[in-house]
Motif scaffolding. Structure first.
Motif, PDB file in Angstrom:
ATOM      1  N   ASP A 246       7.012  13.241  11.016  1.00 31.14           N
ATOM      2  CA  ASP A 246       7.352  12.202  11.986  1.00 31.14           C
ATOM      3  C   ASP A 246       6.313  11.094  11.992  1.00 31.14           C
ATOM      4  N   GLU A 247       5.031  11.491  11.963  1.00 27.75           N
ATOM      5  CA  GLU A 247       3.975  10.497  11.920  1.00 27.75           C
ATOM      6  C   GLU A 247       4.059   9.704  10.620  1.00 27.75           C
ATOM      7  N   GLY A 248       4.508  10.365   9.560  1.00 29.50           N
ATOM      8  CA  GLY A 248       4.719   9.689   8.286  1.00 29.50           C
ATOM      9  C   GLY A 248       5.706   8.545   8.439  1.00 29.50           C
ATOM     10  N   TYR A 249       6.827   8.824   9.131  1.00 32.26           N
ATOM     11  CA  TYR A 249       7.821   7.773   9.331  1.00 32.26           C
ATOM     12  C   TYR A 249       7.260   6.641  10.186  1.00 32.26           C
ATOM     13  N   ALA A 250       6.483   7.008  11.186  1.00 34.48           N
ATOM     14  CA  ALA A 250       5.869   5.979  12.023  1.00 34.48           C
ATOM     15  C   ALA A 250       4.954   5.093  11.174  1.00 34.48           C
ATOM     16  N   THR A 251       4.202   5.734  10.265  1.00 35.69           N
ATOM     17  CA  THR A 251       3.343   4.969   9.369  1.00 35.69           C
ATOM     18  C   THR A 251       4.182   4.044   8.490  1.00 35.69           C
ATOM     19  N   ALA A 252       5.347   4.563   8.061  1.00 37.22           N
ATOM     20  CA  ALA A 252       6.235   3.745   7.231  1.00 37.22           C
ATOM     21  C   ALA A 252       6.650   2.472   7.966  1.00 37.22           C
ATOM     22  N   VAL A 253       6.886   2.600   9.287  1.00 40.30           N
ATOM     23  CA  VAL A 253       7.255   1.416  10.067  1.00 40.30           C
ATOM     24  C   VAL A 253       6.127   0.379   9.993  1.00 40.30           C
ATOM     25  N   VAL A 254       4.882   0.853  10.174  1.00 37.69           N
ATOM     26  CA  VAL A 254       3.743  -0.070  10.121  1.00 37.69           C
ATOM     27  C   VAL A 254       3.659  -0.731   8.750  1.00 37.69           C
ATOM     28  N   LEU A 255       3.828   0.077   7.682  1.00 37.13           N
ATOM     29  CA  LEU A 255       3.792  -0.474   6.324  1.00 37.13           C
ATOM     30  C   LEU A 255       4.871  -1.528   6.138  1.00 37.13           C
ATOM     31  N   LEU A 256       6.062  -1.222   6.645  1.00 42.99           N
ATOM     32  CA  LEU A 256       7.192  -2.143   6.518  1.00 42.99           C
ATOM     33  C   LEU A 256       6.866  -3.475   7.186  1.00 42.99           C
ATOM     34  N   VAL A 257       6.271  -3.391   8.378  1.00 45.19           N
ATOM     35  CA  VAL A 257       5.893  -4.612   9.098  1.00 45.19           C
ATOM     36  C   VAL A 257       4.904  -5.424   8.258  1.00 45.19           C
ATOM     37  N   VAL A 258       3.922  -4.708   7.671  1.00 47.34           N
ATOM     38  CA  VAL A 258       2.937  -5.402   6.837  1.00 47.34           C
ATOM     39  C   VAL A 258       3.622  -6.115   5.673  1.00 47.34           C
ATOM     40  N   VAL A 259       4.561  -5.404   5.014  1.00 46.70           N
ATOM     41  CA  VAL A 259       5.258  -5.994   3.859  1.00 46.70           C
ATOM     42  C   VAL A 259       6.060  -7.221   4.287  1.00 46.70           C
ATOM     43  N   VAL A 260       6.759  -7.108   5.432  1.00 46.43           N
ATOM     44  CA  VAL A 260       7.549  -8.250   5.918  1.00 46.43           C
ATOM     45  C   VAL A 260       6.640  -9.450   6.171  1.00 46.43           C
ATOM     46  N   LEU A 261       5.476  -9.191   6.795  1.00 44.10           N
ATOM     47  CA  LEU A 261       4.532 -10.282   7.057  1.00 44.10           C
ATOM     48  C   LEU A 261       4.069 -10.939   5.764  1.00 44.10           C
ATOM     49  N   ILE A 262       3.707 -10.094   4.780  1.00 44.61           N
ATOM     50  CA  ILE A 262       3.229 -10.623   3.500  1.00 44.61           C
ATOM     51  C   ILE A 262       4.307 -11.477   2.847  1.00 44.61           C
ATOM     52  N   ASN A 263       5.552 -10.964   2.823  1.00 48.49           N
ATOM     53  CA  ASN A 263       6.644 -11.726   2.209  1.00 48.49           C
ATOM     54  C   ASN A 263       6.881 -13.047   2.927  1.00 48.49           C
ATOM     55  N   ALA A 264       6.843 -13.008   4.251  1.00 50.18           N
ATOM     56  CA  ALA A 264       7.098 -14.231   5.020  1.00 50.18           C
ATOM     57  C   ALA A 264       6.024 -15.273   4.706  1.00 50.18           C
ATOM     58  N   LEU A 265       4.775 -14.793   4.623  1.00 48.43           N
ATOM     59  CA  LEU A 265       3.661 -15.696   4.340  1.00 48.43           C
ATOM     60  C   LEU A 265       3.833 -16.361   2.976  1.00 48.43           C
ATOM     61  N   SER A 266       4.183 -15.542   1.960  1.00 49.08           N
ATOM     62  CA  SER A 266       4.290 -16.116   0.620  1.00 49.08           C
ATOM     63  C   SER A 266       5.494 -17.047   0.541  1.00 49.08           C
ATOM     64  N   ALA A 267       6.581 -16.710   1.249  1.00 49.85           N
ATOM     65  CA  ALA A 267       7.757 -17.591   1.246  1.00 49.85           C
ATOM     66  C   ALA A 267       7.397 -18.931   1.867  1.00 49.85           C
ATOM     67  N   ARG A 268       6.588 -18.874   2.924  1.00 44.54           N
ATOM     68  CA  ARG A 268       6.213 -20.097   3.606  1.00 44.54           C
ATOM     69  C   ARG A 268       5.371 -21.003   2.714  1.00 44.54           C
ATOM     70  N   ILE A 269       4.431 -20.376   2.010  1.00 41.51           N
ATOM     71  CA  ILE A 269       3.599 -21.164   1.096  1.00 41.51           C
ATOM     72  C   ILE A 269       4.448 -21.744  -0.022  1.00 41.51           C
ATOM     73  N   ALA A 270       5.369 -20.922  -0.561  1.00 45.87           N
ATOM     74  CA  ALA A 270       6.229 -21.400  -1.642  1.00 45.87           C
ATOM     75  C   ALA A 270       7.055 -22.588  -1.165  1.00 45.87           C
ATOM     76  N   LYS A 271       7.538 -22.523   0.085  1.00 48.06           N
ATOM     77  CA  LYS A 271       8.360 -23.596   0.623  1.00 48.06           C
ATOM     78  C   LYS A 271       7.539 -24.881   0.743  1.00 48.06           C
ATOM     79  N   ARG A 272       6.296 -24.740   1.223  1.00 48.62           N
ATOM     80  CA  ARG A 272       5.448 -25.918   1.359  1.00 48.62           C
ATOM     81  C   ARG A 272       5.163 -26.537   0.007  1.00 48.62           C
ATOM     82  N   LEU A 273       4.978 -25.659  -1.007  1.00 44.07           N
ATOM     83  CA  LEU A 273       4.753 -26.135  -2.365  1.00 44.07           C
ATOM     84  C   LEU A 273       5.945 -26.931  -2.841  1.00 44.07           C
ATOM     85  N   GLY A 274       7.150 -26.374  -2.611  1.00 46.57           N
ATOM     86  CA  GLY A 274       8.373 -27.022  -3.062  1.00 46.57           C
ATOM     87  C   GLY A 274       8.525 -28.394  -2.441  1.00 46.57           C
TER      88      GLY A 274
END
Lengths: 277, 282, 249
Positions: A246-274
């Protein structure tokens, strides 16, 4: 008759395409939904205690270790990768033999699976250099793994800087080095940053390259020579022990949030570049 | 005059620093090969190349110990083939959807979704596999194929989509002008024109699948025996290394590193064919 | 006195013979115009005068180019040469930094660090380029926010800031509207007193309006070189006449 046959094939092909897209969307929703449903209820405050013990199974030390390992890897790989890209984009001459070899080996590096990096890191950094299971050995291994990614994005960013900037600087009597460091490199920073963020994503998701280099100790490392586990390794340990799924799944949620943040950040930079170009 | 010389020195020095940094990737590949070969090849010699590569039994703790990795080689190939069979059709068709069919507003949601699939760590896929796939098809070859098929989706979709987008618009318009419908034009003209890019996507997918470790370990069962059925467990080369490396010693440990050497060989062959493909594409 | 003396200059890009046996003496304190159809070698010659051709791979040069008597292809320091021979490009190319930093880039490159000194140089250069009044209140603003004509005058200010002896201009107004072009031409006439100016132009009216002497190029050769008045009023060569009366090019 002809007409009907043609119409049938059109409908059939359309159906197949939409079906495949629906499967992809369905899988995505299933995956994310599943992690959230299984993980969110177990996001208890005890999971965020500063110190890990087998009762609270806290993920905070792993989170901190992830950040530390990511920073150390970047400190090694980003200067190397950017310098290498500067050589390839600004200094190397047409038809240079070394360049062909460098490109080939960089491509090879980007194809090597993480478990092979793990094996190499274990043999070289842990045993041969005698660093033991440590943050430093893990980060050094990861820095080789992300090097091709940093190199490629930096080279592309440098090459997209218009030549008129270089001419302007040379025309004022600036040397090559000053032109590259003061004019070209600053203009390439957003592109380089996008690559660095992708690299952070790979580091955060990595497990196989870390188990036998950084080890699996669940505490906050006191020094770079101590062992530590990242969030991904933490999750794997929880699943293989089988006691704290169960704690593993909870950790997965945190990891998922981190990944979403990273993707959003890179998309934002890519958009500004464009927008800029 | 002094400043001039200092400048020249700095130019030379930094030029050398850039060049040396560029050599690091060569150094890294060299060191990786050196350390893996030096630690793995002797084991192959001791065990015998043929009984290592073609031996059907892996029992490192028995006496006498047996180190045959054929089950793992075959296991890796099965699992990879299955992943391609599942992931490539869905991936390529999804790429067609994204590049040619998808309404703009849906695309804005879907594209970040595919990027998210690419960013999710293998361990998380593993958890998903344990809880959703394993209850249906057990810890088995099939489960590993399905999970890996899902995991290579973003790789295949991303590369195939950009290959499709690189096809000149005139091809599609030409087909339309001849009276072909929208989908027919896409499938008979645009898709074949993107062939080499899509093939590269497939080869990269193969590389991903054969190299994947953690997710496979979590769903494949990991029995070191020749695969018997789709619904029975299997162990891949990657799994072999990660499971036993923690406690292996002496020849056993070297045999695991030799497994890594074999895996590296597979990857090098895949890379070579990929760069050959890219050269032909140009 | 001559700023440039060119003797027997040949230039090749790989196998292509781009400049053929050029002999030219360019007077200092004057405006010299290079005219001719596209691809005739006039811009190429301009770029050999501050060795910008060094950046082109496969470019080979033979012959003699002297700046105030000094051979610039001998072992001159290229960066010093480019400081003495400034260049303004066809398209305005301000760096992606503030107006102030653009003008200060050259002086900083050549070792000037004092904030006060830099401020003085920036102001006097912007004044000399007739753009000071338009930008004095926004020196910290990005240079890319200026209009095309302002950007080109900024680039001229940037070139002046390293106090060059000669200014090379490669079709500096071809990307600009008529009003901005007029402003730059006026500016060039005021700069003539202090700098030797060599300008490549497609626009023959421009050459007659501002230049003292004119060289006409065709297929990598100098066909005619004389005072602008002579070249345009009584050309000696039939090809020159054909070109300036608009029969080709």
């Amino acid at each position: 008759m002809m007409r009907r046959k043609r119409k049938t094939s059109e409908i059939l092909l359309g159906a197949v395409t939409w079906f495949a897209a629906a499967v992809t969307i369905g899988l995505l929703l299933l995956l994310v939904g599943f992690i959230l449903v299984r993980g969110v209820p177990h996001l208890k405050p005890s999971l965020f205690a500063l110190h890990y013990n087998s009762d609270n199974v806290s993920l905070v030390p792993a989170l901190i270790s992830t950040i530390v390992i990511a920073i150390v890897s970047l400190v090694i790989a980003v200067p190397l990768g950017v310098f290498a890209a500067i050589y390839l984009a600004e200094y190397a001459r047409r038809g240079n033999r070394a360049v062909a070899v460098i490109r080939m080996t960089t491509e090879t590096l980007s194809g090597i699976p993480s478990i092979v990096y793990g094996l190499f890191g274990g043999l070289f950094f842990v045993v041969f250099l005698g660093w033991g299971y440590s943050v430093l050995a893990g980060a050094a291994t990861l820095s080789i793994m992300i090097l091709p990614l940093v190199m490629r994005s930096a080279e592309e960013a440098l090459k997209s800087v218009p030549d008129t900037y270089r001419e302007g600087s040379f025309g004022l009597g600036a040397g090559k080095l000053r032109t590259v460091l003061r004019i070209v490199l600053p203009s390439a920073v957003p592109g380089i940053l996008a690559g660095v963020i992708l690299a952070v994503g790979r580091i955060v998701g990595e497990t196989a390259a870390l188990i036998y280099t950084a080890g699996t100790v669940a505490q906050i490392p006191g020094s770079p020579m101590q062992s530590a586990r990242t969030l991904s390794v933490h999750m794997y340990s929880l699943s293989s022990e089988g006691l704290h799924t169960d704690e593993g799944y909870a950790t997965a949620v945190v990891l998922l949030v981190v990944v979403v943040l990273i993707n959003a950040l890179s998309a934002r930079i890519a958009k500004r570049l464009g927008r800029r170009s | 005059m002094n400043r001039l010389n200092a400048n020249k020195l700095r130019e030379r020095l930094m030029g050398a620093v850039f060049f040396i940094s560029a050599l690091v990737s060569i150094l890294a590949v060299g060191l990786i090969c050196l350390f893996l070969f030096a630690n793995g090849l002797p084991a192959m010699g001791k065990i015998g190349v043929f009984s290592f590569l073609l031996g059907r039994e892996w029992s490192p703790t028995d006496t006498p110990a047996r180190f045959g990795i054929l089950p793992m080689i075959v296991g890796s190939l099965y699992v990879t083939a299955g992943a391609i069979l599942i992931g490539v059709p869905i991936g390529v068709l999804t790429a067609v959807f994204l590049a040619r069919v998808c309404p703009r507003r849906l695309y804005k949601l879907l594209k970040p979704g595919v990027d998210l699939l690419a960013g999710i760590p293998s361990v998380v896929y593993g958890f998903f596999g344990i809880a959703v796939i394993v209850p249906l098809s057990g810890s088995s070859i099939l489960s590993a194929c399905i999970l890996l098929g899902i995991m290579i989706l973003p790789t295949v979709i991303g590369l195939a989509e950009s290959a499709l987008r690189a096809v000149p618009e005139q091809y599609y318009e030409g087909a339309l002008a001849l009276g072909a419908g929208h989908y027919r034009s896409v499938f008979t003209v645009v898709l074949p024109a993107a062939k080499s890019g899509i093939l590269a996507a497939v080869v990269l997918g193969i590389g991903r699948a054969i190299g994947e470790t953690m997710a496979v370990v979590m769903v494949a069962g990991n029995q070191a025996r020749m695969p018997v059925s789709l619904l029975k467990g299997v162990r891949t080369m990657t799994a072999n290394i990660v499971i036993e490396m923690g406690y292996a010693g002496d020849l056993h440990r070297e045999a695991l590193i030799a497994t890594g050497v074999v895996l590296l060989m597979f990857i090098l062959i895949i890379n070579l064919s990929l760069s050959a493909l890219n050269r032909r594409g140009k | 006195m001559n700023c440039f003396e060119i003797k027997g200059l040949n230039l090749y890009y790989d196998k292509f013979h781009a400049l053929k046996n050029i002999d030219l003496e360019l007077e200092s304190g004057k405006i010299t115009a290079f005219i001719g159809p596209s691809g005739c070698g006039k811009s190429t010659l301009l770029k050999t005068l501050n060795r910008m051709n060094d950046l082109v791979e496969g470019c080979r040069i033979t012959g003699d180019v002297r700046l105030f008597g000094e051979d610039i292809y001998d072992d001159t320091d290229v960066n010093l040469l480019r400081r003495r021979v400034g260049m303004v490009f066809q398209k305005p190319n301000p760096f992606p930094m503030s107006i102030f930093d653009n003008v200060a880039y050259g002086p900083r490159t050549h070792g000037i660090k004092s904030r006060f000194e830099l401020g003085e140089i920036v102001e006097s250069s912007l004044r000399a380029a007739a753009i000071w009044d338009e930008v004095k209140d926004r020196l910290k603003k990005p240079a890319l926010s200026l209009s095309g004509g302002q950007q080109q005058r900024l680039c001229i200010a940037r070139a002046l800031a390293v106090s060059p002896e000669v200014l090379l201009m490669d079709e500096p107004t071809s990307a600009l509207d008529p009003i901005s072009t007029g402003k730059i031409e006026e500016l060039l006439l005021t700069l003539r007193e202090k700098y030797s100016i060599i300008i490549v132009t497609h626009n023959m009216q421009q050459a007659t309006r501002i230049s003292d002497s004119t060289a006409f190029f065709l297929l990598g050769e100098v066909i005619e070189y004389d005072s602008t008045e002579t070249v345009f009023a009584m050309p000696r060569d039939q090809r020159t006449e054909d070109y300036i009366t608009g029969r080709f090019g």
